[in-house]
Structures are given as C-alpha cells and as structure tokens.
Design a protein around this motif. Structure first.
Motif, PDB file in Angstrom:
ATOM      1  N   ILE A 195      -5.338   2.494  -3.562  1.00 43.04           N
ATOM      2  CA  ILE A 195      -4.699   2.910  -2.320  1.00 43.04           C
ATOM      3  C   ILE A 195      -3.585   1.949  -1.956  1.00 43.04           C
ATOM      4  CG2 ILE A 195      -5.084   3.126   0.156  1.00 43.04           C
ATOM      5  CD1 ILE A 195      -7.809   4.224  -0.479  1.00 43.04           C
ATOM      6  N   LYS A 196      -3.883   0.666  -2.084  1.00 43.46           N
ATOM      7  CA  LYS A 196      -2.860  -0.329  -1.725  1.00 43.46           C
ATOM      8  C   LYS A 196      -1.649  -0.181  -2.623  1.00 43.46           C
ATOM      9  CE  LYS A 196      -2.203  -5.060  -0.512  1.00 43.46           C
ATOM     10  NZ  LYS A 196      -1.196  -5.501  -1.462  1.00 43.46           N
ATOM     11  N   LEU A 197      -1.903   0.079  -3.905  1.00 43.14           N
ATOM     12  CA  LEU A 197      -0.791   0.219  -4.838  1.00 43.14           C
ATOM     13  C   LEU A 197       0.097   1.392  -4.445  1.00 43.14           C
ATOM     14  CD1 LEU A 197       0.578  -0.509  -7.529  1.00 43.14           C
ATOM     15  CD2 LEU A 197      -0.990   1.059  -8.631  1.00 43.14           C
ATOM     16  N   SER A 198      -0.545   2.528  -4.173  1.00 42.57           N
ATOM     17  CA  SER A 198       0.305   3.675  -3.840  1.00 42.57           C
ATOM     18  C   SER A 198       1.004   3.471  -2.507  1.00 42.57           C
ATOM     19  CB  SER A 198      -0.474   4.989  -3.821  1.00 42.57           C
ATOM     20  OG  SER A 198      -1.808   4.801  -3.537  1.00 42.57           O
ATOM     21  N   PHE A 218       1.432   4.277 -13.700  1.00 39.18           N
ATOM     22  CA  PHE A 218       1.428   4.879 -12.370  1.00 39.18           C
ATOM     23  C   PHE A 218       2.819   4.840 -11.755  1.00 39.18           C
ATOM     24  CE2 PHE A 218      -0.326   6.253  -8.509  1.00 39.18           C
ATOM     25  CZ  PHE A 218       0.227   5.511  -7.500  1.00 39.18           C
ATOM     26  N   LEU A 219       3.443   3.680 -11.909  1.00 38.07           N
ATOM     27  CA  LEU A 219       4.781   3.533 -11.348  1.00 38.07           C
ATOM     28  C   LEU A 219       5.742   4.515 -11.988  1.00 38.07           C
ATOM     29  CD1 LEU A 219       5.056  -0.296 -11.018  1.00 38.07           C
ATOM     30  CD2 LEU A 219       5.401   1.335  -9.206  1.00 38.07           C
ATOM     31  N   ARG A 220       5.598   4.646 -13.286  1.00 38.81           N
ATOM     32  CA  ARG A 220       6.513   5.548 -13.957  1.00 38.81           C
ATOM     33  C   ARG A 220       6.326   6.975 -13.480  1.00 38.81           C
ATOM     34  NH1 ARG A 220       8.795   2.690 -18.482  1.00 38.81           N
ATOM     35  NH2 ARG A 220       6.969   1.480 -18.987  1.00 38.81           N
ATOM     36  N   LEU A 221       5.070   7.335 -13.243  1.00 38.79           N
ATOM     37  CA  LEU A 221       4.808   8.679 -12.748  1.00 38.79           C
ATOM     38  C   LEU A 221       5.448   8.895 -11.395  1.00 38.79           C
ATOM     39  CD1 LEU A 221       1.085   9.332 -13.708  1.00 38.79           C
ATOM     40  CD2 LEU A 221       3.062  10.685 -14.353  1.00 38.79           C
ATOM     41  N   ILE A 222       5.210   7.919 -10.531  1.00 43.05           N
ATOM     42  CA  ILE A 222       5.688   8.101  -9.170  1.00 43.05           C
ATOM     43  C   ILE A 222       7.212   8.104  -9.124  1.00 43.05           C
ATOM     44  CG2 ILE A 222       5.905   6.976  -6.961  1.00 43.05           C
ATOM     45  CD1 ILE A 222       3.319   7.607  -6.766  1.00 43.05           C
ATOM     46  N   LEU A 223       7.759   7.095  -9.734  1.00 44.77           N
ATOM     47  CA  LEU A 223       9.192   6.918  -9.539  1.00 44.77           C
ATOM     48  C   LEU A 223      10.005   7.771 -10.483  1.00 44.77           C
ATOM     49  CD1 LEU A 223       9.253   3.086  -9.042  1.00 44.77           C
ATOM     50  CD2 LEU A 223       9.434   4.840  -7.318  1.00 44.77           C
ATOM     51  N   ARG A 260       4.405  -5.708 -13.313  1.00 45.72           N
ATOM     52  CA  ARG A 260       4.039  -6.737 -14.284  1.00 45.72           C
ATOM     53  C   ARG A 260       2.682  -6.460 -14.896  1.00 45.72           C
ATOM     54  NH1 ARG A 260       6.015 -11.383 -11.128  1.00 45.72           N
ATOM     55  NH2 ARG A 260       8.234 -11.335 -11.522  1.00 45.72           N
ATOM     56  N   GLU A 261       1.828  -5.800 -14.105  1.00 48.94           N
ATOM     57  CA  GLU A 261       0.520  -5.484 -14.679  1.00 48.94           C
ATOM     58  C   GLU A 261       0.594  -4.156 -15.390  1.00 48.94           C
ATOM     59  OE1 GLU A 261      -2.353  -5.853 -11.533  1.00 48.94           O
ATOM     60  OE2 GLU A 261      -0.901  -7.103 -10.491  1.00 48.94           O
ATOM     61  N   ASP A 262       0.004  -4.118 -16.562  1.00 51.66           N
ATOM     62  CA  ASP A 262       0.204  -2.954 -17.416  1.00 51.66           C
ATOM     63  C   ASP A 262      -0.377  -1.684 -16.845  1.00 51.66           C
ATOM     64  OD1 ASP A 262      -0.333  -5.151 -20.171  1.00 51.66           O
ATOM     65  OD2 ASP A 262       1.550  -4.417 -19.312  1.00 51.66           O
ATOM     66  N   GLU A 263      -1.540  -1.847 -16.178  1.00 48.71           N
ATOM     67  CA  GLU A 263      -2.156  -0.594 -15.735  1.00 48.71           C
ATOM     68  C   GLU A 263      -1.349   0.063 -14.623  1.00 48.71           C
ATOM     69  OE1 GLU A 263      -4.243  -3.336 -15.910  1.00 48.71           O
ATOM     70  OE2 GLU A 263      -4.735  -3.960 -13.897  1.00 48.71           O
ATOM     71  N   ALA A 304       8.145   1.014  -0.982  1.00 48.09           N
ATOM     72  CA  ALA A 304       9.331   0.554  -1.699  1.00 48.09           C
ATOM     73  C   ALA A 304      10.247   1.709  -2.061  1.00 48.09           C
ATOM     74  CB  ALA A 304       8.911  -0.204  -2.952  1.00 48.09           C
ATOM     75  N   SER A 305       9.684   2.820  -2.486  1.00 48.26           N
ATOM     76  CA  SER A 305      10.545   3.907  -2.923  1.00 48.26           C
ATOM     77  C   SER A 305      11.137   4.647  -1.742  1.00 48.26           C
ATOM     78  CB  SER A 305       9.784   4.868  -3.825  1.00 48.26           C
ATOM     79  OG  SER A 305       8.672   5.387  -3.138  1.00 48.26           O
TER      80      SER A 305
END
Lengths: 376, 201
Positions: free
Chosen positions: B38-41, B72-77, B65-68, B47-48
């Motif tokens: 949740i915090k990540l999203s 997720f970032l790629r999906l979102i952004l 920096r963290e692989d996992e 940011a986005s």
C-alpha cells in the motif's frame, strides 16, 4: 523611489495578461504536471504570477550550472520582492513563482544565455533619468566570465545591512546584450561576492517565509536553524503518518479484499466476467472520488430516495467504461445523489456478504450510466 | 497552501490503479507485505501525479532500486518510467569535488569572520554549523535532496511537504471510507432489513 517601483508592477500586469493567454493554452496536459499553478495564485494575482513565470522562463539554464548567473538573473526580482510583498500576497505568488521557476529552470535547455526580458528593458528606460543621482555602484555580472565588473568606489563594510528600503535602488538596467545588472544597496559592500551572497540570502529567507506559512506553529520562530528544525520535524511526522495510515489500511484490508477483488479483480483476473461488473469498476473508483470530493455525512434517506434510479431495469453494458471515462467522470461535480452512495453501497455489501454482491453489481452498473446522463 | 484538485484526483486515480495492480495477491500477503504494498502504491501515485520534479525523480529512483518494486513501477508508470528516472538536461549539477568545496568554504568562512566579527566572536560559526547539520538532515529526508543546494532544497522541501500533506489527507479519507460501513453497521441495526427489501426487488 516610488516611481521606480510602479513601472515594474504595471509592466508585470501587462506582461501577465499576455503571458496568461499563452500559458493557459497548453493547459490540459499540464494540469497534472504543474498542479499548483492555478490554485495557488488567487484569481486576481494570476497575471502577476504568470508574469513572473514568463520572466523567469526567459532565463534559461539550470540553476546549478552557474551560481553567479543565477543569482544575477534573479536579482531584479529578489530585490523587487520586498517592495511588492506588502501589496500582493507574497507567499502565494512567490511560492508559485518559485515553484515555477525551479521547474522551468529544470526543464529548459542547458543554454547559458539569459535573455533580457522586455520588462527590464522598459524599466531601464523609465528609470534612466534617475540614474544620475546614483551614488552606489551599478554592477554587471557577465555570464561568460562570471566576474563582476563593479568599480570599487564606495566600499562600505558589510555590517551596515538593512538600510531603509527607500534607499535601495531596485531596477536592472540592461541593454539588449545579455548582461544582468545588479544594483548594490545603499550602505553595503559592492564586491561581487557579497552581492551574490546577499541575493542568495534573500532568496533563502523568502523560501523560509513560505515554509513558515506552510508548517503549522512556526510563526514565532525566526532563526534559520529553528525553522529548519521545525521543517524537519514536520516532514518526519508526515512520513510517519503515511506509514501509520498504510498500516491501518492494510489492517482494514479484509474489507478491502472484498472490495478490491470483486470490484477490480474481476477485471484483471477474469476478463470474461459479466458486463455488469465492468461498469462497476470504473464507477467504484468514481464513487471513491465523489466521496472524496464531497465527503459529507451519511444520509440514509437520500439513499432510499435514490433507489428509484437504481431500480431502472436497463443495464447499460458500457463496455467502454475504462480509465478514460473514469478520467472524464472525475471532472464531473457529483449531484447530491452521489453523496451517500459509497458508504451505503459498501455498507450493504458488508451487511449481506459476498454472496449478494452480484445483484449490487448490476445495480451499481445502472448508477453509472444514469448519472452520466444526468451530468452530461 | 494547498494542493490542487487536479493533483488530488490524479493521485487518487493512480492510487486505485496501484491497488488494483498489486491486489491480485492480496489474500496471500501478510500484514507487513500488504502495508508495504500500500505504501509503495501511495508513494508512486504521489510521485506520478505530481509530475516531474527533483524529489519525484529521486523518489522513483529510490523505489526502483529494489528489484521487486521495479516491475510494479514499470506497470504503473508505463512509458513514463524511463522518462522520469532519467534526469533532464537543465538539472545537471556541477560535479563537485569535496576537497575543493571544503577548502572554498573555509576561505569564505574565514573572510566572513574577519569582516563581521573581527574581535573574535564565534557565534556565527556555531550558528552556521547548526544550520549545516540541519540542512544535511533535511537533505536526507527529502528524496533526491542530496545534490541540491540550499535554495532549491527549500523549494523541493516545500513541494514535498505539500504533496505529503495531500497524501495523508487522501489516505485518511480512504480509511474512513472503508471503515465507515463497519461503524455504521455497529450503530444502526435497522439497516439490514431495509437493504434486504431493497435487494428483493
């Protein structure tokens, strides 16, 4: 001195009107990019703010590239700030301008040429007459060499700062060449380092003022160190709050599981789900938006009143409901019908358990097209 | 100062999308994992939604920096991922050697001391070190703040504080939204029969 100040604000208004028009055009896709533009400045101040933006925008080059230049380029405004502060609401405009300035600087190309804006040219013409009685030095900051060419005429010690504001000469005078001129204040040292430093200090104190408005309970603290302390504490507390809230959201999660699975999961996992659930996906986000935008009290009666709407038989497949329509619906100002729906809908779901989630999907699916009809 | 409505809406949109994307495995996650998801999203949404600022780029870089997180970032952004993490031309910072910076600071401080307090009062030095310490602390707090100088650091901190406040507001409202039905259920017991009759139709 008054006459020096007046032209600046007049021209700012003029510039602003022109700049306002051209700024507003690429509006839509920049609305997310610069979210603070329109709302930060009050309506009456928009021209001024855009004027400053336009003027700052003329100054290309990143801030970090050449320290002296940047200070020089912002001199005219940082010196002018104290004068204009009292008449306009400085924090709002300044924050926007400063936010804009940094973003513009960051996004502009790396050319180090600083274009002189018409404002400075005109103010130079206007104040040309008053130059003769100038006793402090006019200083040029050449961007190529970065060396001030000030004549070391009246070197006063640094101790005598903060002379009366009336005695300070604020305007730049710049020919069309790319020189940026800084006026030394009366009774202050005029070597390049101290001038640049003074400019830097003024900018920092400006930012401190805005941050003082932002951080609650900082109005009494005056020193830089104390202010920084408060800012650090505030940022830390906000970050901790975010962590705590995310923990709470995760704890609520058994409910969120239900919501998210039935609302969103159906779309991701099972693309062949009923058409009724698809509208609901877009709509539930909408509902959250509406509840967010109009987060009012739960009105049970209104829900019952709106049940007529819900009972309309036609289920609009609305397969086109996607993020795009969600985006368009976000701009819709909800009617009073929307007010209660989220809590009530979720309440019903929780009440009746997942087994009965399905009929509600269809009902909720009705809600979306109906309200679309209402609003559009 | 307030964040604009469009920012908050974009934020919410991205947040919900993030929840959706990470929700697939919600059931099997522990509390800690859910909380970090949740915090990540929430962070990525903030940011986005804000656009391209120093701190947003720093935040996304730190998260990626963290692989996992990266997938997720790629999906979102999406396509913006590469664009956001790459620094823009205008914000190229001067490569600074620490030794030279330190030496010049020493020279400047010496000159300042000689000019201002020739009689040996060292309060200025004390105040400056305090300020420096706090500036360093702030640099560590604000994402991407390490490479900023004092003025732009304050700018970014200003922006960051506003976005953080908006984030906290949003999450609080989400929380009350999710919890309200529970509370209502506890208080109003007459609710089920009404709803039941309604459903029956």
């Amino acid at each position: 001195m008054q006459c020096l100040r007046a032209p600046l604000s007049d021209l700012s208004a003029l510039e602003g009107q022109r700049a306002c028009a051209e700024w507003q055009q690429p509006g839509q896709e920049q609305s997310d990019y610069h979210p603070y533009d329109a709302d930060y400045c009050m309506q009456s101040l928009c021209p001024v703010e855009t004027a400053f933006r336009a003027l700052h925008g003329c100054n290309g080059g990143g801030e970090n590239e050449n320290h002296g230049n940047v200070h020089g380029s912002n001199d005219c405004f940082s010196n002018a700030w104290p004068d204009i502060v009292s008449s306009m609401h400085c924090p709002v405009v300044g924050a926007a301008a400063s936010v804009e300035e940094t973003s513009v600087n960051a996004s502009s190309s790396s050319s180090s040429r600083k274009r002189k804006s018409e404002n400075n040219r005109r103010s130079k013409e206007n104040s040309g007459g008053s130059d003769g009685k100038d006793d402090s030095n006019c200083k040029r900051i050449k961007e190529e060499t970065g060396v001030g060419a000030a004549t070391p005429e009246a070197k006063r010690p640094n101790k005598r700062k903060e002379e009366s504001a009336d005695a300070s000469k604020e305007n730049d005078k710049a020919p069309k060449s790319d020189y940026i001129h800084v006026r030394a204040r009366r009774g202050q040292a005029t070597d390049s380092h101290s001038l640049a430093e003074r400019v830097r200090r003024e900018r920092i104190s400006q930012r401190m003022k805005y941050l003082q408005d932002l951080v609650p309970g900082c109005s009494k603290i005056t020193g830089k160190a104390g202010m920084l302390d408060e800012i650090i504490n505030y940022v830390q507390s906000l970050q901790r709050q975010v962590e705590f809230l995310s923990m709470k959201l995760a704890a609520v999660n058994p409910m969120m599981d239900i919501n998210i699975d039935s609302l969103f999961g159906g779309r991701e996992i099972n693309p062949t789900c009923k058409s009724a659930s698809i509208p609901m996906i877009g709509m539930s986000s909408e509902l959250l938006d509406q509840s967010y935008l109009q987060f009012g009290s739960l009105q049970h009666d209104m829900f019952m009143g709106s049940s007529d709407l819900l009972l309309r038989p036609n289920v609009n497949p609305a397969a086109a409901v996607s993020d795009t329509s969600l985006g368009s619906c976000l701009n819709v100002n909800g009617s009073s019908v929307w007010n209660t729906n989220l809590q009530n809908v979720y309440g019903v779901e929780f009440q009746l358990g997942r087994g009965t989630a399905l009929p509600f999907q269809s009902l909720q699916g009705n809600l979306l097209p109906n309200n679309l009809k209402m609003e559009m | 100062m307030q964040a604009t409505k469009s920012f908050e809406q974009a934020f919410l949109r991205h947040l919900l999308r993030g929840f959706r994307l990470s929700a697939v495995s919600y059931k099997s996650m522990s509390l800690q994992e859910r909380k970090s998801a949740i915090k990540l999203s929430a962070d990525v949404a903030m940011a986005s939604a804000r656009g391209s600022r120093k701190w947003t780029r720093g935040l996304i870089t730190k998260l990626s920096r963290e692989d996992e997180h990266r997938s997720f970032l790629r999906l979102i952004l999406g396509t913006e991922y590469g664009r956001r993490t790459k620094p823009r031309h205008g914000s190229w910072k001067i490569p600074r050697s620490k030794k030279i910076v330190r030496r010049s600071l020493r020279v400047c401080s010496r000159r300042k001391n000689n000019l201002r307090a020739p009689h040996g009062v060292k309060s200025g030095v004390l105040a400056r070190t305090l300020v420096e310490k706090r500036t360093h602390a702030l640099k560590r707090l604000v994402p991407g703040g390490e490479s900023l100088d004092g003025c732009s650091l304050l700018d970014e901190a200003l922006d960051y504080v506003i976005s953080l406040r908006a984030q906290v507001d949003l999450m609080q409202k989400l929380l009350t939204t999710f919890e309200a039905p529970k509370l209502r259920a506890l208080s109003k017991c007459t609710l089920p029969e009404r709803k039941a009759s309604f459903v029956g139709k």
